[in-house]
Scaffold this motif. Structure first.
Motif, mmCIF file in Angstrom:
data_model
loop_
_atom_site.group_PDB
_atom_site.id
_atom_site.type_symbol
_atom_site.label_atom_id
_atom_site.label_comp_id
_atom_site.label_asym_id
_atom_site.label_seq_id
_atom_site.Cartn_x
_atom_site.Cartn_y
_atom_site.Cartn_z
ATOM 1 N N ALA A 19 132.763 -35.819 55.168
ATOM 2 C CA ALA A 19 132.558 -36.754 54.064
ATOM 3 C C ALA A 19 133.266 -38.086 54.293
ATOM 4 O O ALA A 19 132.861 -39.111 53.751
ATOM 5 C CB ALA A 19 133.058 -36.129 52.763
ATOM 6 N N LEU A 20 134.341 -38.068 55.093
ATOM 7 C CA LEU A 20 135.225 -39.232 55.103
ATOM 8 C C LEU A 20 135.129 -40.059 56.375
ATOM 9 O O LEU A 20 135.470 -41.241 56.384
ATOM 10 C CB LEU A 20 136.669 -38.736 54.942
ATOM 11 C CG LEU A 20 137.636 -39.555 54.120
ATOM 12 C CD1 LEU A 20 137.063 -39.830 52.743
ATOM 13 C CD2 LEU A 20 138.962 -38.811 53.993
ATOM 14 N N TYR A 21 134.713 -39.449 57.475
ATOM 15 C CA TYR A 21 134.773 -40.170 58.741
ATOM 16 C C TYR A 21 133.463 -40.906 59.011
ATOM 17 O O TYR A 21 132.401 -40.290 59.082
ATOM 18 C CB TYR A 21 135.097 -39.221 59.903
ATOM 19 C CG TYR A 21 135.209 -39.976 61.213
ATOM 20 C CD1 TYR A 21 136.199 -40.945 61.384
ATOM 21 C CD2 TYR A 21 134.315 -39.759 62.248
ATOM 22 C CE1 TYR A 21 136.291 -41.684 62.560
ATOM 23 C CE2 TYR A 21 134.403 -40.483 63.434
ATOM 24 C CZ TYR A 21 135.398 -41.449 63.577
ATOM 25 O OH TYR A 21 135.480 -42.183 64.728
ATOM 26 N N GLY A 22 133.567 -42.226 59.171
ATOM 27 C CA GLY A 22 132.366 -43.022 59.454
ATOM 28 C C GLY A 22 132.583 -43.915 60.656
ATOM 29 O O GLY A 22 132.220 -45.073 60.639
ATOM 30 N N GLY A 23 133.217 -43.376 61.701
ATOM 31 C CA GLY A 23 133.475 -44.176 62.901
ATOM 32 C C GLY A 23 132.459 -43.871 63.994
ATOM 33 O O GLY A 23 131.472 -43.163 63.766
ATOM 34 N N PRO A 24 132.732 -44.401 65.187
ATOM 35 C CA PRO A 24 131.788 -44.277 66.305
ATOM 36 C C PRO A 24 131.919 -42.956 67.059
ATOM 37 O O PRO A 24 131.279 -42.771 68.086
ATOM 38 C CB PRO A 24 132.237 -45.423 67.224
ATOM 39 C CG PRO A 24 133.711 -45.536 66.977
ATOM 40 C CD PRO A 24 133.923 -45.201 65.537
ATOM 41 N N GLY A 25 132.753 -42.043 66.580
ATOM 42 C CA GLY A 25 133.036 -40.805 67.313
ATOM 43 C C GLY A 25 134.527 -40.764 67.585
ATOM 44 O O GLY A 25 135.162 -41.811 67.775
ATOM 45 N N LEU A 26 135.098 -39.554 67.537
ATOM 46 C CA LEU A 26 136.560 -39.426 67.583
ATOM 47 C C LEU A 26 136.964 -38.408 68.641
ATOM 48 O O LEU A 26 136.470 -37.279 68.647
ATOM 49 C CB LEU A 26 137.054 -38.986 66.193
ATOM 50 C CG LEU A 26 138.544 -38.760 66.013
ATOM 51 C CD1 LEU A 26 139.337 -40.041 66.267
ATOM 52 C CD2 LEU A 26 138.823 -38.242 64.593
ATOM 53 N N ASP A 27 137.881 -38.849 69.549
ATOM 54 C CA ASP A 27 138.509 -37.912 70.478
ATOM 55 C C ASP A 27 139.888 -37.584 69.940
ATOM 56 O O ASP A 27 140.690 -38.502 69.703
ATOM 57 C CB ASP A 27 138.661 -38.552 71.866
ATOM 58 C CG ASP A 27 137.320 -38.671 72.560
ATOM 59 O OD1 ASP A 27 136.560 -37.680 72.536
ATOM 60 O OD2 ASP A 27 137.020 -39.760 73.102
ATOM 61 N N ILE A 28 140.157 -36.294 69.788
ATOM 62 C CA ILE A 28 141.500 -35.888 69.353
ATOM 63 C C ILE A 28 142.208 -35.292 70.565
ATOM 64 O O ILE A 28 141.730 -34.334 71.170
ATOM 65 C CB ILE A 28 141.439 -34.846 68.225
ATOM 66 C CG1 ILE A 28 140.694 -35.424 67.022
ATOM 67 C CG2 ILE A 28 142.839 -34.402 67.829
ATOM 68 C CD1 ILE A 28 140.580 -34.463 65.843
ATOM 69 N N HIS A 29 143.343 -35.881 70.930
ATOM 70 C CA HIS A 29 144.135 -35.377 72.056
ATOM 71 C C HIS A 29 145.288 -34.571 71.483
ATOM 72 O O HIS A 29 146.155 -35.120 70.802
ATOM 73 C CB HIS A 29 144.658 -36.536 72.898
ATOM 74 C CG HIS A 29 143.547 -37.360 73.464
ATOM 75 N ND1 HIS A 29 142.910 -37.057 74.639
ATOM 76 C CD2 HIS A 29 142.923 -38.457 72.959
ATOM 77 C CE1 HIS A 29 141.950 -37.935 74.864
ATOM 78 N NE2 HIS A 29 141.932 -38.793 73.849
ATOM 79 N N LEU A 30 145.259 -33.282 71.793
ATOM 80 C CA LEU A 30 146.289 -32.387 71.266
ATOM 81 C C LEU A 30 147.266 -32.131 72.412
ATOM 82 O O LEU A 30 146.890 -31.563 73.439
ATOM 83 C CB LEU A 30 145.579 -31.100 70.844
ATOM 84 C CG LEU A 30 146.290 -30.150 69.930
ATOM 85 C CD1 LEU A 30 146.831 -30.851 68.707
ATOM 86 C CD2 LEU A 30 145.321 -29.045 69.522
ATOM 87 N N VAL A 31 148.503 -32.582 72.230
ATOM 88 C CA VAL A 31 149.478 -32.514 73.324
ATOM 89 C C VAL A 31 150.509 -31.444 73.009
ATOM 90 O O VAL A 31 151.192 -31.522 71.976
ATOM 91 C CB VAL A 31 150.191 -33.882 73.476
ATOM 92 C CG1 VAL A 31 151.174 -33.834 74.644
ATOM 93 C CG2 VAL A 31 149.178 -34.997 73.669
ATOM 94 N N ASP A 32 150.614 -30.431 73.854
ATOM 95 C CA ASP A 32 151.634 -29.386 73.680
ATOM 96 C C ASP A 32 151.664 -28.541 74.944
ATOM 97 O O ASP A 32 150.610 -28.063 75.377
ATOM 98 C CB ASP A 32 151.290 -28.493 72.465
ATOM 99 C CG ASP A 32 152.483 -27.639 72.011
ATOM 100 O OD1 ASP A 32 153.242 -27.158 72.876
ATOM 101 O OD2 ASP A 32 152.638 -27.461 70.789
#
Ligand code: FAD
Length: 586
Positions: free
Chosen positions: A27-40
């Motif tokens: 419902a909230l995200y209206g960007g060009p596409g999102l990469d989430i980098h999870l660092v651990d």
């Protein structure tokens, strides 16, 4: 160009954040596409504390039915509720089981996988099994997150830190003890995660002083007894012969109160009553600020007393001499502790039915024993009595106080951090060991593997040994060549071993007098020393001043940690969407 979000830390908190991204992004995200980098460096889901690679002897100290990673309609948040199973539903356990940590790790890994599967198609997660070392970058532009072993940084529109429990540098006292141990060939294990400590240096049959009687002690006890081949036959411990002899003490000198072993029945106390949103607002609005002891503690006492007596008068009216409605009115009107005490002594004949927080907190204050053997027996009796009481529903006001503590904790989160004392008190009363662990303590005491030192335990390093004394048994002391500090490192941003937070701190991130990272209580943005939120950096978890109860959320209890995750994720998604819209308009 796709947008980039870096989340450092993939333990329960990082996983909960992803769950909220999956819930809110459609419902909230209206960007060009999102990469989430999870660092651990540890596997996502469980992260470090709940990883598979640890002893199966270590348990959770929560009932499986009290652990959920999913929201319900009691969570006051703007995002959508996404229901899901508690640990006990997922693992098909009895609700009152204390699951081992490996199993909880598998539940968390499943929650992680489910969140990934529920992300919208334009959001992709990449796990980087490395440590994050440093964040750089301007307030108004992309951030760089530098990873161990990588010459180039990850670029990030926004960064969320969920780095959890921190390793600490030694404080002055610990450094002195460690140096003494090195000089004299002694063993000194400073505060640490017991599962990560190397315990080999603690030798069979030799005395070991242990300072700390909380959950870290329980882990240590388990690893040095069953972990070394001992076993229980009923109430008897059969040693393997490889155990050291543990001499344990602490400021209180007693273990944390047992987990309560029965279910709630009937109406819950109507909480909050004396410490709710209105009281919190009033405290926050005071021009001179507030003082914990002077302004907050009396409200906590009143709230916990209300929970206790509500239950006593409504569920066990035969043990009171007044109608609840009369008592409630007088209790509300009582002007201070003396008036309340007088009211209670008139209305509750048995002192065991009255709530005495000071006595609960410090049961050995003013208690003295002539010999160590006397004290050993007395503490066995104390533990036995605590176990019996906490498993006996005729003492159900204890469970009401527990609910009161949860309610208070949820309210106090909004005040920012109010110091470490309250967290310790909460853990001691509300987050103690499973009953079976206390039964094991009793068996170990009878087997001579566990000895109790007493309250106000003091440790000195002299004459080439460590020596422990306590006010509880005047004149008694025990010497040993090994000392273990059985507690977690303090979550202090300036003294953490983690360069990421140390550098943030050096760069101007603000900390509380207790050394916690200051964040905006609304959305978790990191604050600088002028109180200004960083537009692109967020932090959540036990090292921040918005630390919610340091435990997994119980179903249907409002879940302050879920509310925080939701608010942060919504702020992140809103920011990304708006910055994309701005770019398009340019
Ligand atoms: C030993 C222990 C036992 C607990 N038992 C219970 C229990 O039984 N019941 C309960 O309700 N609560 C329990 N808690 C409390 C609570 O559930 C845990 O605190 C929970 O693990 C907190 O989650 P977190 O994600 O905030 O932190 P963590 O679990 O600490 O996760 C943080 C993650 O961040 C990673 N990380 C840290 N720094 C970096 C870096 N620089 N770069 C990359 N990654 C990094 C770590 O590797 C780790 O995986 C326990 C806590 C501890 C310490």
């Amino acid at each position: 160009m796709r947008q980039q979000l870096v989340i450092v830390g993939a333990g329960p908190r990082g996983t909960g954040i992803l769950e909220r991204v999956a819930a809110n992004a459609p419902a909230l995200y209206g960007g060009p596409g999102l990469d989430i980098h999870l660092v651990d460096p540890h596997p996502p889901g469980g992260g470090r504390i709940w990883r598979q690679a640890q002893s199966p002897l270590l348990w959770m100290n929560s009932h499986a039915e009290d652990v959920t990673m999913f929201t319900d309609e009691t969570v006051a948040m703007a995002g959508p509720v996404r229901e899901g199973p508690t640990l006990h539903e997922w693992a098909e356990l009895h609700g009152r089981t204390f699951a081992d940590r490996q199993l909880q790790g598998r539940y968390l890994a499943w929650v992680y996988e489910r969140a990934l599967a529920e992300l919208p198609p334009d959001v992709t997660v990449h796990h980087h099994p490395r440590r994050a070392l440093r964040i750089s970058g301007p307030d108004e532009g992309r951030q760089q997150v530098w990873l161990e072993g990588r010459p180039r940084p990850l670029l990030a529109d926004l960064v969320i830190l969920a780095v959890g429990h921190l390793d600490g540098e030694l404080d002055a006292e610990q450094a002195r003890l460690a140096a003494y141990a090195r000089e004299h060939g002694l063993v000194h294990l400073p505060p640490d995660f017991t599962a990560d400590s190397d315990l080999c240096a603690l030798k069979a049959g030799e005395p070991v002083l242990v300072r700390g009687f909380g959950l870290a002690f329980v882990d240590l006890m388990v690893l040095l007894t069953e972990g070394r081949g001992g076993r229980y036959e009923g109430e008897t411990y059969l040693p393997s012969g490889r155990e050291p002899v543990l001499y344990v003490g602490s400021r209180r000198g007693v273990p944390y109160h047992s987990k309560i072993g029965y279910d709630w029945t009937g109406d819950r106390p109507p909480l909050p009553r004396f410490l709710g949103p209105a009281e919190v607002e009033e405290l926050l609005a005071r021009p001179g600020g507030f003082d914990f002891r002077r302004d907050v503690w009396p409200l906590i006492e009143k709230e916990l007393g209300f929970a206790h007596y509500h239950r006593l008068f409504t569920a066990h009216p035969g043990r009171t001499t007044m109608a609840w409605a009369d008592f409630e009115e007088k209790y509300a009107a009582a002007g201070g502790p003396d008036e309340t005490r007088a009211l209670v002594s008139g209305a509750v004949p048995d002192p065991a039915d009255r709530l005495d927080l000071a006595a609960l907190d410090r049961p050995l204050d003013a208690v003295r024993h002539a010999s160590h053997d006397d004290f050993q027996k007395a503490l066995e009796d104390y533990i036995e009595a605590d176990l019996n009481r906490r498993h006996d529903p005729s003492h159900s006001p204890d469970l009401a106080v527990f609910l009161g503590l949860l309610s208070v904790y949820g309210q106090l989160v909004r005040l920012g951090d109010i110091g470490t004392w309250w967290h310790g008190f909460f853990s001691y009363l509300a987050s103690g060991p499973p009953g079976p662990r206390l039964r094991q303590m009793l068996a170990l005491s009878r087997a001579g593997v566990l000895r109790f030192v007493g309250a106000g335990m003091a440790v000195t390093a002299e004459d080439g040994v460590f020596r422990a004394t306590s006010a509880t048994v005047p004149g008694f002391g025990v010497e040993a060549r090994a000392l273990v500090e059985a507690r977690l490192p303090e979550p202090t941003v300036g003294r953490t071993r983690d360069s990421l937070l140390r550098e943030l701190h050096a760069d101007g991130a603000a900390e509380t007098p207790d050394g916690l990272l200051r964040v905006d209580p609304g959305d978790g943005r990191i604050l600088d020393r002028t109180g200004r939120p960083h537009p692109r950096r967020f932090a959540l978890g036990p090292y921040t001043d918005a630390r919610a109860p340091g435990a997994f959320t119980r179903p249907r209890t409002g879940g302050p940690a879920f509310r925080q995750n939701d608010a942060t994720v919504r702020a992140v998604l809103t920011f990304l969407t708006a910055s994309y819209a701005k770019e398009l308009a340019r």
